[in-house]
Design an enzyme around this catalytic site. Structure first.
Site, PDB file in Angstrom:
ATOM      1  N   LYS A   1      31.856 -31.409 -48.113  1.00 41.70           N
ATOM      2  CA  LYS A   1      32.735 -32.319 -48.854  1.00 41.70           C
ATOM      3  C   LYS A   1      34.077 -32.365 -48.120  1.00 41.70           C
ATOM      4  O   LYS A   1      34.540 -31.336 -47.624  1.00 41.70           O
ATOM      5  CB  LYS A   1      32.984 -31.786 -50.257  1.00 41.70           C
ATOM      6  CG  LYS A   1      31.838 -31.991 -51.217  1.00 41.70           C
ATOM      7  CD  LYS A   1      32.251 -31.533 -52.594  1.00 41.70           C
ATOM      8  CE  LYS A   1      31.145 -31.834 -53.588  1.00 41.70           C
ATOM      9  NZ  LYS A   1      31.489 -31.366 -54.931  1.00 41.70           N
TER      10      LYS A   1
ATOM     11  N   GLY B   1      54.205 -42.942 -26.707  1.00 43.57           N
ATOM     12  CA  GLY B   1      54.000 -43.894 -25.618  1.00 43.57           C
ATOM     13  C   GLY B   1      54.882 -43.582 -24.432  1.00 43.57           C
ATOM     14  O   GLY B   1      55.453 -42.495 -24.326  1.00 43.57           O
ATOM     15  N   GLY B   2      55.001 -44.542 -23.552  1.00 44.36           N
ATOM     16  CA  GLY B   2      55.738 -44.325 -22.308  1.00 44.36           C
ATOM     17  C   GLY B   2      57.244 -44.528 -22.428  1.00 44.36           C
ATOM     18  O   GLY B   2      57.975 -44.357 -21.456  1.00 44.36           O
TER      19      GLY B   2
ATOM     20  N   ARG C   1      30.488 -43.877 -63.902  1.00 47.42           N
ATOM     21  CA  ARG C   1      29.742 -43.047 -64.839  1.00 47.42           C
ATOM     22  C   ARG C   1      30.278 -43.259 -66.252  1.00 47.42           C
ATOM     23  O   ARG C   1      31.491 -43.187 -66.476  1.00 47.42           O
ATOM     24  CB  ARG C   1      29.884 -41.580 -64.441  1.00 47.42           C
ATOM     25  CG  ARG C   1      28.670 -40.799 -64.843  1.00 47.42           C
ATOM     26  CD  ARG C   1      28.515 -39.495 -64.166  1.00 47.42           C
ATOM     27  NE  ARG C   1      29.556 -39.104 -63.231  1.00 47.42           N
ATOM     28  CZ  ARG C   1      29.745 -37.846 -62.880  1.00 47.42           C
ATOM     29  NH1 ARG C   1      29.007 -36.903 -63.403  1.00 47.42           N
ATOM     30  NH2 ARG C   1      30.675 -37.533 -62.001  1.00 47.42           N
TER      31      ARG C   1
ATOM     32  N   GLU D   1      41.277 -35.832 -47.963  1.00 48.44           N
ATOM     33  CA  GLU D   1      42.261 -36.322 -46.999  1.00 48.44           C
ATOM     34  C   GLU D   1      42.732 -35.283 -45.983  1.00 48.44           C
ATOM     35  O   GLU D   1      42.608 -35.442 -44.780  1.00 48.44           O
ATOM     36  CB  GLU D   1      43.470 -36.867 -47.784  1.00 48.44           C
ATOM     37  CG  GLU D   1      44.695 -37.208 -46.965  1.00 48.44           C
ATOM     38  CD  GLU D   1      44.474 -38.378 -46.022  1.00 48.44           C
ATOM     39  OE1 GLU D   1      43.963 -39.407 -46.463  1.00 48.44           O
ATOM     40  OE2 GLU D   1      44.822 -38.261 -44.834  1.00 48.44           O
TER      41      GLU D   1
ATOM     42  N   PHE E   1      30.216 -40.797 -51.933  1.00 45.43           N
ATOM     43  CA  PHE E   1      29.889 -39.548 -52.615  1.00 45.43           C
ATOM     44  C   PHE E   1      29.723 -38.441 -51.575  1.00 45.43           C
ATOM     45  O   PHE E   1      29.621 -38.704 -50.374  1.00 45.43           O
ATOM     46  CB  PHE E   1      28.583 -39.690 -53.407  1.00 45.43           C
ATOM     47  CG  PHE E   1      28.698 -40.598 -54.598  1.00 45.43           C
ATOM     48  CD1 PHE E   1      29.700 -40.402 -55.547  1.00 45.43           C
ATOM     49  CD2 PHE E   1      27.812 -41.653 -54.780  1.00 45.43           C
ATOM     50  CE1 PHE E   1      29.811 -41.229 -56.650  1.00 45.43           C
ATOM     51  CE2 PHE E   1      27.917 -42.492 -55.875  1.00 45.43           C
ATOM     52  CZ  PHE E   1      28.922 -42.281 -56.809  1.00 45.43           C
TER      53      PHE E   1
ATOM     54  N   GLN F   1      39.821 -42.126 -53.068  1.00 42.91           N
ATOM     55  CA  GLN F   1      40.690 -43.019 -52.297  1.00 42.91           C
ATOM     56  C   GLN F   1      40.028 -43.770 -51.135  1.00 42.91           C
ATOM     57  O   GLN F   1      40.301 -44.946 -50.925  1.00 42.91           O
ATOM     58  CB  GLN F   1      41.888 -42.220 -51.744  1.00 42.91           C
ATOM     59  CG  GLN F   1      42.907 -43.104 -51.074  1.00 42.91           C
ATOM     60  CD  GLN F   1      44.099 -42.388 -50.478  1.00 42.91           C
ATOM     61  OE1 GLN F   1      44.780 -42.931 -49.652  1.00 42.91           O
ATOM     62  NE2 GLN F   1      44.363 -41.162 -50.874  1.00 42.91           N
ATOM     63  N   SER F   2      39.193 -43.063 -50.345  1.00 40.08           N
ATOM     64  CA  SER F   2      38.717 -43.684 -49.100  1.00 40.08           C
ATOM     65  C   SER F   2      37.887 -44.931 -49.375  1.00 40.08           C
ATOM     66  O   SER F   2      38.196 -46.022 -48.864  1.00 40.08           O
ATOM     67  CB  SER F   2      37.908 -42.674 -48.279  1.00 40.08           C
ATOM     68  OG  SER F   2      36.747 -42.290 -48.990  1.00 40.08           O
TER      69      SER F   2
ATOM     70  N   LEU G   1      27.455 -47.317 -65.941  1.00 37.93           N
ATOM     71  CA  LEU G   1      26.003 -47.243 -65.754  1.00 37.93           C
ATOM     72  C   LEU G   1      25.654 -45.814 -65.346  1.00 37.93           C
ATOM     73  O   LEU G   1      26.235 -45.285 -64.389  1.00 37.93           O
ATOM     74  CB  LEU G   1      25.670 -48.241 -64.643  1.00 37.93           C
ATOM     75  CG  LEU G   1      24.234 -48.651 -64.326  1.00 37.93           C
ATOM     76  CD1 LEU G   1      24.257 -49.795 -63.330  1.00 37.93           C
ATOM     77  CD2 LEU G   1      23.394 -47.525 -63.795  1.00 37.93           C
TER      78      LEU G   1
ATOM     79  N   ASP H   1      41.794 -40.854 -45.660  1.00 39.14           N
ATOM     80  CA  ASP H   1      41.205 -41.659 -46.733  1.00 39.14           C
ATOM     81  C   ASP H   1      41.391 -43.153 -46.493  1.00 39.14           C
ATOM     82  O   ASP H   1      40.444 -43.885 -46.259  1.00 39.14           O
ATOM     83  CB  ASP H   1      41.862 -41.299 -48.074  1.00 39.14           C
ATOM     84  CG  ASP H   1      41.283 -40.031 -48.663  1.00 39.14           C
ATOM     85  OD1 ASP H   1      40.190 -39.629 -48.247  1.00 39.14           O
ATOM     86  OD2 ASP H   1      41.925 -39.446 -49.543  1.00 39.14           O
TER      87      ASP H   1
HETATM   88  N1  CAO Z   1      25.877 -42.026 -63.006  1.00 34.69           N
HETATM   89  C1  CAO Z   1      25.429 -40.768 -62.926  1.00 34.69           C
HETATM   90  N2  CAO Z   1      25.862 -39.897 -62.019  1.00 34.69           N
HETATM   91  C2  CAO Z   1      26.812 -40.318 -61.167  1.00 34.69           C
HETATM   92  C3  CAO Z   1      27.315 -41.624 -61.186  1.00 34.69           C
HETATM   93  C4  CAO Z   1      26.801 -42.500 -62.165  1.00 34.69           C
HETATM   94  N3  CAO Z   1      27.237 -43.746 -62.263  1.00 34.69           N
HETATM   95  N4  CAO Z   1      28.251 -41.743 -60.204  1.00 34.69           N
HETATM   96  C5  CAO Z   1      28.317 -40.569 -59.620  1.00 34.69           C
HETATM   97  N5  CAO Z   1      27.449 -39.694 -60.168  1.00 34.69           N
HETATM   98  C6  CAO Z   1      27.190 -38.304 -59.798  1.00 34.69           C
HETATM   99  C7  CAO Z   1      26.581 -38.203 -58.427  1.00 34.69           C
HETATM  100  O1  CAO Z   1      25.204 -38.442 -58.468  1.00 34.69           O
HETATM  101  C8  CAO Z   1      26.928 -36.794 -58.063  1.00 34.69           C
HETATM  102  O2  CAO Z   1      26.041 -35.911 -58.717  1.00 34.69           O
HETATM  103  P1  CAO Z   1      25.139 -34.803 -57.981  1.00 34.69           P
HETATM  104  O3  CAO Z   1      26.090 -33.886 -57.301  1.00 34.69           O
HETATM  105  O4  CAO Z   1      24.418 -34.173 -59.123  1.00 34.69           O
HETATM  106  O5  CAO Z   1      24.248 -35.449 -57.020  1.00 34.69           O
HETATM  107  C9  CAO Z   1      28.303 -36.657 -58.700  1.00 34.69           C
HETATM  108  O6  CAO Z   1      28.413 -37.628 -59.697  1.00 34.69           O
HETATM  109  C10 CAO Z   1      29.496 -36.951 -57.783  1.00 34.69           C
HETATM  110  O7  CAO Z   1      29.328 -36.381 -56.664  1.00 34.69           O
HETATM  111  P2  CAO Z   1      30.412 -35.915 -55.591  1.00 34.69           P
HETATM  112  O8  CAO Z   1      29.876 -34.625 -55.081  1.00 34.69           O
HETATM  113  O9  CAO Z   1      30.619 -37.007 -54.630  1.00 34.69           O
HETATM  114  O10 CAO Z   1      31.792 -35.679 -56.390  1.00 34.69           O
HETATM  115  P3  CAO Z   1      32.847 -34.493 -56.230  1.00 34.69           P
HETATM  116  O11 CAO Z   1      33.954 -34.844 -57.147  1.00 34.69           O
HETATM  117  O12 CAO Z   1      32.237 -33.167 -56.403  1.00 34.69           O
HETATM  118  O13 CAO Z   1      33.336 -34.596 -54.703  1.00 34.69           O
HETATM  119  C11 CAO Z   1      34.401 -35.612 -52.787  1.00 34.69           C
HETATM  120  C12 CAO Z   1      34.352 -35.456 -54.320  1.00 34.69           C
HETATM  121  C13 CAO Z   1      35.419 -36.684 -52.482  1.00 34.69           C
HETATM  122  C14 CAO Z   1      34.807 -34.293 -52.156  1.00 34.69           C
HETATM  123  C15 CAO Z   1      33.014 -36.036 -52.276  1.00 34.69           C
HETATM  124  O14 CAO Z   1      32.582 -37.176 -52.971  1.00 34.69           O
HETATM  125  C16 CAO Z   1      32.964 -36.336 -50.778  1.00 34.69           C
HETATM  126  O15 CAO Z   1      33.002 -35.443 -49.935  1.00 34.69           O
HETATM  127  N6  CAO Z   1      32.870 -37.632 -50.424  1.00 34.69           N
HETATM  128  C17 CAO Z   1      32.711 -38.059 -49.049  1.00 34.69           C
HETATM  129  C18 CAO Z   1      33.988 -38.006 -48.300  1.00 34.69           C
HETATM  130  C19 CAO Z   1      35.091 -38.786 -48.957  1.00 34.69           C
HETATM  131  O16 CAO Z   1      35.005 -39.957 -49.205  1.00 34.69           O
HETATM  132  N7  CAO Z   1      36.196 -38.108 -49.186  1.00 34.69           N
HETATM  133  C20 CAO Z   1      37.421 -38.769 -49.576  1.00 34.69           C
HETATM  134  C21 CAO Z   1      37.679 -38.692 -50.960  1.00 34.69           C
HETATM  135  S1  CAO Z   1      39.297 -39.282 -51.247  1.00 34.69           S
HETATM  136  O17 CAO Z   1      40.269 -37.992 -50.934  1.00 34.69           O
END
Ligand code: CAO
Length: 423
Positions: free
Chosen positions: A135, A245-246, A37, A138, A96, A16-17, A71, A167
């Protein structure tokens, strides 16, 4: 001509963010290329599905006006392609988990080598410090940014809010960072790193509570419902529905509250209209009474005042109260349900609530661009199907030939046929 026409965004965002940010930029006219991906895509495509086999509302409502390319950045050819996209774009946005892009081989240093004009924007849960590797979702951000500790009633647990301030709030902050960096690039010629931590974004939105934390050192917070009878501890307490507020305010019941969970209205006892409010609720004697005439005198009596206002509002529907108070300039706001908002004609007329026709799911409602530019009106288009624009982007943005596209497909960089395993 749209405000951000000619700006190309490499969108590595998910959930979402980040998508909130890039959707806004797309509405302002940027060409947003969402890299997903192969075979998987943004996880939200399949989350909270209401209809089988089509992209969820979660996804479609956060990714309109974008293009999608699949990709695999863990495939050697895919990485080369990604480098080409970095060179062809003005901005890269990602959210990510910490370190994911570095692990793909794309550190800030490497990105600057590839394209010194690129603005590299990220959402992370926390800024540098003890939690930077965590990680964050929201509600974690709401809890760690000061919102949950200050939301709810004093005798209950901390509460998260329905507004996605962690987010969507941080996505908004990031969008401002990006356009500011684009503006600076006009003069400097250089890109830069833009980072928004969700904890920081939430705390920014809770600014008034840090104000109150400091006021607390000098005595009780007199506009809070704890005053004058409750105890104040060392930290800002939850203040129920008190105004930040006030001008004191509270949510009061309206006619039908027994069966309708949203038959309530927020009423603000703005000092300037106090006499009119006294008249309308049948308390003209409060206008000059020393216990009620001045705002400071009213502070220890706010509960009794709002109880009295409620006796009056309970005799009317929330919209009748609105119709009576608004002409008197008394600030108030009915509690509108999502159903009422979805059906509200004025929001449809301004494009704030929009009906979109999606090629596989059909018609659905979304929230359009809340930021209205007179010279750059936003037009909401459906979100892309997974990889819908892969070919068009390879040819149109990177200028690849038929043979090059065919070779890339064979390499597994784009997913199908997927013969090459990720490295
Ligand atoms: N091709 C190949 N690999 C890909 C890819 C692509 N096109 N796009 C993503 N990936 C891989 C990444 O390289 C990563 O792999 P590794 O862990 O091996 O390096 C993986 O997919 C995704 O990583 P992630 O850890 O970001 O995903 P997650 O679902 O485990 O975590 C979240 C989700 C939201 C907790 C985490 O991304 C995060 O903390 N983000 C930052 C804060 C944020 O934006 N939070 C708000 C999310 S909305 O509620």
């Amino acid at each position: 001509m749209k405000a951000l026409e000619g700006v190309r965004i490499l969108d590595m965002t998910h959930v979402q963010s980040g998508p909130t940010c890039t959707q806004l930029l797309a509405w302002f006219g940027a060409d947003v290329i969402k890299v997903e991906r192969p075979g998987v895509g943004d996880i939200t495509r399949g989350q909270l599905r209401d209809l089988p086999g089509v992209d969820s509302l979660y996804f479609t409502m956060l990714n309109s006006n974008k293009r999608s390319i699949t990709l695999d950045t863990k495939n050697a050819e895919g990485r080369k392609l990604f480098e080409q996209l970095i060179k062809a774009c003005d901005v890269m946005v990602e959210n990510f988990a910490p370190g994911a892009l570095d692990r793909m081989g794309f550190t800030w240093e490497r990105i600057q080598e590839l394209n010194p004009r690129l603005i590299y924007a990220s959402v992370k849960g926390f800024g540098p410090g003890p939690y930077e590797d965590c990680k964050v979702y929201e509600n974690v951000a709401q809890c760690t940014g000061g919102s949950a500790s200050t939301t709810g009633f004093d005798d209950g647990p901390p509460l998260v809010t329905g507004s996605q301030i962690g987010d969507s709030g941080t996505g908004l902050h990031l969008a401002l960072g990006i356009v500011t960096a684009l503006y600076q690039r006009e003069k400097s010629g250089r890109g830069q790193r833009v980072l928004c931590a969700m904890q920081d974004g939430v705390l920014n939105l809770c600014r008034v509570k840090l104000r109150d934390q400091q006021r607390l050192a000098h005595g009780p917070l007199k506009e809070y419902p704890q005053y004058p009878h409750g105890e104040f501890g060392s930290a800002v307490p939850r203040s129920g529905n008190a105004s930040g507020g006030g001008q004191p305010g509270w949510i009061v019941k309206c006619k039908g509250w027994e069966t309708d969970p949203n038959a309530y209205i927020y009423v603000i006892t703005q000092a300037a209209v106090w006499p009119k409010l006294c008249q309308v609720i049948g308390k003209p004697e409060w206008i000059d009474h020393p216990d009620y005439a001045k705002p400071d005198a009213r502070l220890p009596r706010l509960k009794a005042i709002f109880d009295t206002i409620e006796q009056w509002t309970m005799t009317k529907t929330k919209l009748e109260v609105m119709d009576i108070l608004n002409p008197l300039d008394i600030p108030c706001g009915p509690i509108l349900s999502m159903q009422e908002l979805a059906e509200e004609p004025s929001l449809r007329a301004t494009g704030t609530v929009v009906e979109v026709d999606h090629p596989t799911r059909g018609k659905y409602l979304t929230v359009g661009n809340p930021i209205k530019l007179s010279d750059s009106p936003a037009e909401v288009k459906p979100s892309p199907l997974l990889g819908e624009h892969t070919d068009a982007i390879l040819r149109g943005v990177l200028g690849l030939s038929d043979a090059e596209v065919a070779a890339l497909k064979q390499s597994g960089a784009l997913g199908e046929p997927g013969a090459v395993a990720a490295e």
